[in-house]
Write a protein that holds these residues in place. Structure first.
Motif, mmCIF file in Angstrom:
data_model
loop_
_atom_site.group_PDB
_atom_site.id
_atom_site.type_symbol
_atom_site.label_atom_id
_atom_site.label_comp_id
_atom_site.label_asym_id
_atom_site.label_seq_id
_atom_site.Cartn_x
_atom_site.Cartn_y
_atom_site.Cartn_z
ATOM 1 N N GLN A 107 40.627 22.005 -3.075
ATOM 2 C CA GLN A 107 39.470 22.622 -2.442
ATOM 3 C C GLN A 107 39.195 23.985 -3.056
ATOM 4 O OE1 GLN A 107 37.672 21.349 0.347
ATOM 5 N NE2 GLN A 107 38.824 19.451 0.347
ATOM 6 N N GLY A 108 40.288 24.652 -3.500
ATOM 7 C CA GLY A 108 40.139 25.991 -4.069
ATOM 8 C C GLY A 108 39.302 25.992 -5.345
ATOM 9 N N VAL A 109 39.578 25.051 -6.270
ATOM 10 C CA VAL A 109 38.798 25.030 -7.504
ATOM 11 C C VAL A 109 37.349 24.648 -7.220
ATOM 12 C CG1 VAL A 109 40.735 24.672 -9.046
ATOM 13 C CG2 VAL A 109 39.616 22.698 -8.017
ATOM 14 N N ASN A 110 37.133 23.841 -6.186
ATOM 15 C CA ASN A 110 35.757 23.547 -5.789
ATOM 16 C C ASN A 110 35.054 24.808 -5.289
ATOM 17 O OD1 ASN A 110 34.611 21.025 -6.214
ATOM 18 N ND2 ASN A 110 35.904 20.068 -4.674
ATOM 19 N N ALA A 111 35.799 25.624 -4.539
ATOM 20 C CA ALA A 111 35.221 26.873 -4.033
ATOM 21 C C ALA A 111 34.908 27.829 -5.184
ATOM 22 C CB ALA A 111 36.187 27.530 -3.047
ATOM 23 N N ILE A 112 35.779 27.845 -6.201
ATOM 24 C CA ILE A 112 35.521 28.688 -7.376
ATOM 25 C C ILE A 112 34.274 28.212 -8.108
ATOM 26 C CG2 ILE A 112 36.414 29.239 -9.691
ATOM 27 C CD1 ILE A 112 39.214 29.343 -8.438
ATOM 28 N N ALA A 113 34.112 26.883 -8.201
ATOM 29 C CA ALA A 113 32.927 26.356 -8.887
ATOM 30 C C ALA A 113 31.658 26.714 -8.141
ATOM 31 C CB ALA A 113 33.048 24.838 -9.038
ATOM 32 N N GLY A 162 39.357 18.766 -9.110
ATOM 33 C CA GLY A 162 39.144 19.607 -10.283
ATOM 34 C C GLY A 162 38.039 19.078 -11.188
ATOM 35 N N VAL A 163 38.060 17.770 -11.484
ATOM 36 C CA VAL A 163 37.014 17.231 -12.354
ATOM 37 C C VAL A 163 35.652 17.294 -11.671
ATOM 38 C CG1 VAL A 163 38.531 15.804 -13.751
ATOM 39 C CG2 VAL A 163 37.581 14.866 -11.644
ATOM 40 N N ASN A 164 35.649 17.193 -10.341
ATOM 41 C CA ASN A 164 34.384 17.384 -9.627
ATOM 42 C C ASN A 164 33.885 18.814 -9.779
ATOM 43 O OD1 ASN A 164 33.034 15.256 -8.404
ATOM 44 N ND2 ASN A 164 34.604 15.036 -6.828
ATOM 45 N N ALA A 165 34.825 19.784 -9.715
ATOM 46 C CA ALA A 165 34.435 21.184 -9.887
ATOM 47 C C ALA A 165 33.916 21.441 -11.296
ATOM 48 C CB ALA A 165 35.632 22.091 -9.591
ATOM 49 N N ILE A 166 34.531 20.784 -12.284
ATOM 50 C CA ILE A 166 34.062 20.928 -13.669
ATOM 51 C C ILE A 166 32.657 20.345 -13.799
ATOM 52 C CG2 ILE A 166 34.417 20.063 -16.025
ATOM 53 C CD1 ILE A 166 37.438 20.348 -15.530
ATOM 54 N N ALA A 167 32.420 19.200 -13.132
ATOM 55 C CA ALA A 167 31.094 18.591 -13.219
ATOM 56 C C ALA A 167 30.039 19.485 -12.576
ATOM 57 C CB ALA A 167 31.103 17.222 -12.538
ATOM 58 N N ARG A 168 30.453 20.282 -11.568
ATOM 59 C CA ARG A 168 29.485 21.140 -10.894
ATOM 60 C C ARG A 168 29.203 22.406 -11.691
ATOM 61 N NH1 ARG A 168 30.887 22.491 -4.843
ATOM 62 N NH2 ARG A 168 30.861 20.220 -4.752
ATOM 63 N N GLN A 169 30.232 22.975 -12.313
ATOM 64 C CA GLN A 169 30.079 24.210 -13.089
ATOM 65 C C GLN A 169 30.743 24.049 -14.455
ATOM 66 O OE1 GLN A 169 28.466 26.970 -12.455
ATOM 67 N NE2 GLN A 169 28.156 27.128 -10.251
ATOM 68 N N PRO A 170 30.097 23.328 -15.382
ATOM 69 C CA PRO A 170 30.753 23.051 -16.668
ATOM 70 C C PRO A 170 31.144 24.308 -17.430
ATOM 71 C CG PRO A 170 28.775 21.730 -16.392
ATOM 72 C CD PRO A 170 28.770 22.730 -15.280
ATOM 73 N N LEU A 190 32.554 26.852 -16.372
ATOM 74 C CA LEU A 190 33.795 27.437 -15.842
ATOM 75 C C LEU A 190 35.008 26.561 -16.144
ATOM 76 C CD1 LEU A 190 32.685 28.729 -12.329
ATOM 77 C CD2 LEU A 190 33.335 30.100 -14.305
ATOM 78 N N THR A 191 34.849 25.632 -17.092
ATOM 79 C CA THR A 191 35.916 24.653 -17.326
ATOM 80 C C THR A 191 37.281 25.293 -17.526
ATOM 81 O OG1 THR A 191 34.314 23.133 -18.282
ATOM 82 C CG2 THR A 191 36.631 22.730 -18.789
ATOM 83 N N SER A 192 37.352 26.401 -18.311
ATOM 84 C CA SER A 192 38.669 26.966 -18.604
ATOM 85 C C SER A 192 39.290 27.600 -17.364
ATOM 86 C CB SER A 192 38.559 27.992 -19.724
ATOM 87 O OG SER A 192 37.838 29.116 -19.285
ATOM 88 N N THR A 193 38.472 28.328 -16.565
ATOM 89 C CA THR A 193 38.993 28.932 -15.328
ATOM 90 C C THR A 193 39.475 27.857 -14.359
ATOM 91 O OG1 THR A 193 37.399 30.720 -15.552
ATOM 92 C CG2 THR A 193 38.456 30.455 -13.399
ATOM 93 N N ILE A 194 38.658 26.798 -14.212
ATOM 94 C CA ILE A 194 39.025 25.734 -13.274
ATOM 95 C C ILE A 194 40.282 25.021 -13.731
ATOM 96 C CG2 ILE A 194 38.276 23.473 -12.423
ATOM 97 C CD1 ILE A 194 35.398 24.641 -12.376
ATOM 98 N N ARG A 195 40.373 24.784 -15.053
ATOM 99 C CA ARG A 195 41.555 24.061 -15.520
ATOM 100 C C ARG A 195 42.815 24.892 -15.333
ATOM 101 N NH1 ARG A 195 41.540 21.456 -21.408
ATOM 102 N NH2 ARG A 195 39.537 20.727 -20.652
ATOM 103 N N THR A 196 42.722 26.221 -15.499
ATOM 104 C CA THR A 196 43.885 27.080 -15.270
ATOM 105 C C THR A 196 44.380 26.950 -13.833
ATOM 106 O OG1 THR A 196 42.990 28.649 -16.863
ATOM 107 C CG2 THR A 196 44.717 29.451 -15.394
#
Lengths: 79, 79, 79, 79, 79
Positions: free
Chosen positions: A37-43, B38-46, B48-54
Motif C-alpha cells: 500500500q505504501g508504494v501505491n501511496a508514493i505513486a 508495486g507493479v500497479n504503482a509503476i503503471a500509475r506513475q511510470p 517513479l519506477t526507480s523510487t518505487i522499485r527501491t
C-alpha cells in the motif's frame, strides 16, 4: 544399567520451531501489505515520499516485532 | 544392555520441517502483495519506477527475512 | 537383544511432506497476487508491458524461492 | 524374537495425503486470483486479450506447479 | 511370535479425509474469486461476455482440478 527405561524423545525443539513458524505468518503478510500500500501511496503523491516512507517503516517495525518476539518466546517458557 | 527399551522415534526433524513450512506462509503471501501492488504503482506513475522499485525491494527484504529466520530457527532451539 | 521392544513407527516422512505442503501455501497465493495484479497493471499501461513483466518475474522468483527452499529444507534438519 | 511387540500403526500414508492437501491450498487460491484479475484486465483492455492471456497462463503455470510438486514430494522423503 | 500384541487403531482413513478437506480449502476460495471477479468484468463490458466466460471457465477448471487431485491422492500414498 536400567532394567526398565521408558525413554521418550524430547520434542520441545521441534515444537518451538513450529511456534516461531506460526508467529511469522501474520507479520509476513502484514509487512507485505504495509509496503504494498505504501508504494501505491508514493505513486499517488510523489512529493510526500519521505513522509510516507517514515510511516511505512513505523508500521513495518510494529508488525515485524511480533515475529521477533516469537523468536525469543521459546526461551521465556522454561517449564 | 536394557531389558525393556521403549524406544520412541525422534520426530524433531519432521517437526522442524513443519516449522519452516509455517514460517514461509506469511512471507510468501507478503512478497506477492509487495510486488503485485508495486507493479500497479509503476503503471500509475511510470516516471517513479526507480523510487518505487527501491521501496518494493525494501519491503521484500523485510518480509523475506522472516522466512529465512525460520530456516535457521530450528538450530537455535536445542532443548 | 531386547526382550520388550515397543517399536513406534517413524512418521518423519509424513511430517516432512506436511512441511513442504505448509511452505507451498504462501508462495501459491503470492505468485497468484503478483501475476493477477501484473496483468491489471499491463491493462492500465500497455506501453510499459516489458518493465512490468520484469518486475513481475522478479517478485515471482523471490516468492517461489520460499517453496523451493521448503522442498529441500527437510534434508537440512537431521536431528 | 520379541515377546511383547506393541506395534503402532503406520500413519505415513495419511500424513502424506494431508501434506498434499496443505500444498493445494495456496495454488487453489492463487490460480483463482490470477484468472479473476485476468478477466477484469481483459474487460478493461479488450484489445490486449492475447497479451493478458499469455501472462495469465504464465502465472497459472508457476502457481499450479507448487501443488503438483506437493503431489510428488512425499516420494522424496524416505526417512 | 508375540505373546502380548497391543495393536493400536488405524487412523489412516481419518487422516486421508482430512487431507482431502485441506486440499478443498484453496480451490473453494479460488473458484469463488474467479466467478466473483468474472461477473464484475461482465458487468463492466457486457459485449465481451463470451470471451470473459471462456476465461472464467478456464480458471475454474484449473483451480477445481487441485481439489479433485486431492480426492484421489490418498490412493497414491501406500507407505
Amino acid at each position: 544399567m536400567s532394567f526398565l527405561a521408558a525413554a521418550s524423545t524430547n520434542i520441545n525443539p521441534g515444537l518451538k520451531a513450529m511456534g516461531y513458524g506460526l508467529s511469522a505468518i501474520g507479520p509476513g503478510i502484514g509487512v507485505g501489505i504495509v509496503f504494498g500500500q505504501g508504494v501505491n501511496a508514493i505513486a499517488r503523491q510523489p512529493e510526500l515520499t519521505s513522509t510516507i516512507r517514515t510511516n511505512m517503516l513505523l508500521g513495518f517495525a510494529f508488525s515485524e516485532a511480533l515475529a521477533l518476539i516469537g523468536l525469543v518466546a521459546p526461551f521465556i517458557y522454561t517449564s
